[in-house]
Design an enzyme around this catalytic site. Structure first.
Site: not given
Ligand code: NAD
Length: 320
Positions: A66, A218, A220
């Site tokens: 990916k 999820m 980090t």
């Molecule tokens: P998004 O940009 O749509 O949302 C970001 C979220 O983080 C929101 O809830 C926002 O309010 C919060 N946020 C932003 N800055 C912040 C801060 N300084 N302190 C606390 N909260 C904060 O992103 P998303 O698509 O919902 O993804 C969220 C996270 O999940 C991302 O870090 C992404 O990398 C991660 N992710 C992980 C996996 C996995 O397999 N583990 C897969 C996809 C995404």
């Protein structure tokens, strides 16, 4: 080779098929039938991240990568912050077999991972779901989670309170009451907590979490990110998709670096699925799933999408 565009994915892969594909993948990883290659992840500046997640499933005959990342400016352009494409190859010949839109699949496979952890690790009597984070992924997380236990209520907190309407709307869609709460309240009420943010500082503190809680952390997935206080991982029984990722780019990176958790204490969720690890052992135990997101998850859901797209006549075949 087959092309399955992003626009075809919504009618193909649903929560159940993603759940089944990812559960089988975690089990295969733990049996040693499948493994992930080292992750490449680069910061492009202005908060943009780009990288490659790849792997091989010998038994499931999956090989691929990916390519994608996180582009925080996309929301203003009206497109998801995550942009990704999955490429599949024949493991015997190396010939490309498919190119698949990976945006929705990423959300579905990530939600499936935390739902699998809830299925195998949360208390059976869990009633209140706590959501920390209200971004793009959060709605998928909530929808997948509520299929695993008889939740009666959702409580939520977000760093940007103006985004909480996404959680309220999703809970309403699922027929559940929603309450926006403080983090203290969230810990006091929730039996299961999902964290799905892009935070670089701990949000949920050790003292806020009650005995018996299950957490699916999820958000980090990069060095430096953090959603919960490291001490909580010292108190919890910690599970993950892949230990190597958990200690390097996952939530456990901080607890391991500060000596609060040893690498050998982290169990693979696949071992629980396979019955090699007992999982939760008491109603008082705190279980924590560090969901870092592995390449094999992407290959598994992309492969399912290709099969379904071919069956429904939605895949485009090109001579490549
Ligand atoms: P998004 O940009 O749509 O949302 C970001 C979220 O983080 C929101 O809830 C926002 O309010 C919060 N946020 C932003 N800055 C912040 C801060 N300084 N302190 C606390 N909260 C904060 O992103 P998303 O698509 O919902 O993804 C969220 C996270 O999940 C991302 O870090 C992404 O990398 C991660 N992710 C992980 C996996 C996995 O397999 N583990 C897969 C996809 C995404």
């Amino acid at each position: 080779m087959w092309i399955v565009p992003e626009s075809a994915i919504p009618g193909l892969v649903d929560e159940q098929s993603a759940f089944d594909a990812i559960e089988a993948t975690f089990a295969a990883m733990s049996r040693g039938d499948a493994y992930n290659f080292p992750v490449v992840r680069e910061a492009l500046g202005e908060g943009r991240q780009y990288g490659f997640k790849s792997g091989l499933d010998r038994v499931g005959a999956l090989l691929g990568v990916k390519a994608g990342g996180y582009f925080p400016g996309n929301a203003e352009r009206g497109i998801p912050n995550h942009q990704s494409t999955v490429y599949l190859f024949d493991p015997d010949s190396g010939k490309p077999t498919a190119m698949v839109g990976g945006n929705l699949l990423t959300a579905l496979r990530t939600a499936a991972a935390s739902a699998i952890s809830i299925k195998h690790l949360a208390r059976q009597d869990a009633k209140v779901l706590g959501m920390v984070g209200a971004g793009h992924q959060s709605a998928f997380q909530m929808r997948a989670a509520v299929r695993q236990r008889r939740f009666e209520k959702v409580v939520g907190w977000n760093f940007h309170p103006e985004m909480l309407s996404r959680l309220a709307d999703t809970a309403a869609e699922l027929g559940l009451p929603f309450e926006a709460v403080s983090l203290d309240d969230l810990g006091a009420q929730a039996d299961v907590i999902i964290t799905i943010t892009s935070s670089f500082d701990p949000i949920v503190m050790d003292a806020q979490v009650r005995p018996g809680t299950h957490l699916a952390c999820m958000g980090t997935d990069t060095k430096g990110k953090q959603e919960v206080e490291a001490a909580l991982l010292g108190r919890a029984t910690v599970f993950t998709d892949e230990v190597a990722q958990s200690i390097s780019i996952g939530e456990a990176q901080h607890a391991v670096a500060s000596g609060l958790l040893s690498e050998s204490a982290i169990a693979e969720i696949g071992a629980v699925i396979n019955g090699a690890h007992p999982g939760r052992q008491s109603a008082e135990e705190i279980t924590l799933f560090d969901g870092t997101g592995v390449g094999l998850q992407d290959l598994a859901v992309a492969s399912a999408a290709v099969d379904l797209a071919i069956a429904k006549g939605l895949a485009q075949e090109v001579d490549f």
